[in-house]
Design an enzyme around this catalytic site. Sequence first.
Site, PDB file in Angstrom:
ATOM      1  N   SER A 147       0.119  11.873 -13.802  1.00  0.00           N
ATOM      2  CA  SER A 147      -0.835  12.888 -13.389  1.00  0.00           C
ATOM      3  C   SER A 147      -2.153  12.592 -14.085  1.00  0.00           C
ATOM      4  CB  SER A 147      -0.298  14.285 -13.726  1.00  0.00           C
ATOM      5  OG  SER A 147      -1.223  15.271 -13.314  1.00  0.00           O
ATOM      6  N   SER A 148      -2.813  13.598 -14.610  1.00  0.00           N
ATOM      7  CA  SER A 148      -4.110  13.410 -15.257  1.00  0.00           C
ATOM      8  C   SER A 148      -4.513  14.704 -15.948  1.00  0.00           C
ATOM      9  CB  SER A 148      -5.169  13.046 -14.211  1.00  0.00           C
ATOM     10  OG  SER A 148      -6.476  13.122 -14.745  1.00  0.00           O
ATOM     11  N   ASP A 173       0.888  -1.163   0.000  1.00  0.00           N
ATOM     12  CA  ASP A 173       0.000   0.000   0.000  1.00  0.00           C
ATOM     13  C   ASP A 173       0.925   1.211   0.000  1.00  0.00           C
ATOM     14  OD1 ASP A 173      -1.623   2.161   0.565  1.00  0.00           O
ATOM     15  OD2 ASP A 173      -2.783   1.120   2.117  1.00  0.00           O
ATOM     16  N   ASN A 211       2.635   5.483 -10.286  1.00  0.00           N
ATOM     17  CA  ASN A 211       1.392   5.320 -11.022  1.00  0.00           C
ATOM     18  C   ASN A 211       0.139   5.241 -10.156  1.00  0.00           C
ATOM     19  OD1 ASN A 211      -0.288   4.445 -13.417  1.00  0.00           O
ATOM     20  ND2 ASN A 211      -0.413   2.589 -12.177  1.00  0.00           N
ATOM     21  N   LYS A 268      -3.284  15.905  -8.522  1.00  0.00           N
ATOM     22  CA  LYS A 268      -2.708  15.601  -9.826  1.00  0.00           C
ATOM     23  C   LYS A 268      -1.993  16.849 -10.380  1.00  0.00           C
ATOM     24  CE  LYS A 268      -3.670  11.267 -10.405  1.00  0.00           C
ATOM     25  NZ  LYS A 268      -2.571  10.272 -10.290  1.00  0.00           N
ATOM     26  N   TYR A 316      -8.770  14.881  -6.152  1.00  0.00           N
ATOM     27  CA  TYR A 316      -8.099  14.200  -7.260  1.00  0.00           C
ATOM     28  C   TYR A 316      -7.404  15.197  -8.177  1.00  0.00           C
ATOM     29  CZ  TYR A 316      -7.325  11.217 -11.336  1.00  0.00           C
ATOM     30  OH  TYR A 316      -6.743  10.537 -12.387  1.00  0.00           O
TER      31      TYR A 316
END
Length: 253
Positions: free
Chosen positions: A138-139, A64, A91, A156, A152
């Site tokens: 990231s995103s 974890d 990731n 990111k 989130y």
Amino acid sequence: MDLGLKGAKVLITGSTKGIGRAIAETFAAEGANVGVCSRNLAEVESTTAALKANGIAAYGGAVDVSDAAALKAWVGDMAAKLGGIDVVVANVSALAIGQDDESWEKEFATDMMGTVRLVNAAMPYLEKSAAGAIVTISSVSGREVDFAAGPYGTFKAAIIHYTQGLANQLAGKGIRANSVSPGNTYFDGGVWNMIKDNNPELYKTALALNPTGRMGTPQEMANAVVFLASRAASFITGTNLVVDGALTRGVQL
């Protein structure tokens, strides 16, 4: 193009399914030796067995990444078994989009600190590598405000900032750092598969936003990650590579 990854020693967190699994498979196909992890030991064992079919060394552990001690121990174990570390790929994501305290804490512990602690634990080994590279995931939610605005999207975005800072700080040591920002990525068992089944209206809306008319695949994201980690990208550092099929509209400055 020869990516120059044969024999490279690569660690990827969250690497038994989805984008992480595709990243591990693509490194292995390029001849790199890999260390993988997830919270599920059975999935780790099946993944390492499959990766070894490429004729490379593959090791893993149940971790974890929000557990600082466990993450550090895994990095040390993988470095010992692989004989060092050349590349790390951060990731894992908690995928928490709620506005409650628990969601913020999960995103910070998993996405942000999971990335920072991975890099810190790997740094002594990266400094000894002739081609050290860091790739963070990231995103597009870190670039633009969308339905994932909140913990989130916030963390990111912070990961992009953190990674570009690393690139500047580590350039003199020959260690490169880049981030990849995937757009909506569909795979069986993934978040968009669940949204499609449980919230079809949101899925339809998200799909309609992309000019390509489809979502990305884990392999398309993995291709970008592996390229940035490779010798073929030797003068690329401090960049955020958006892989989204023209989903985002903002100009990245």
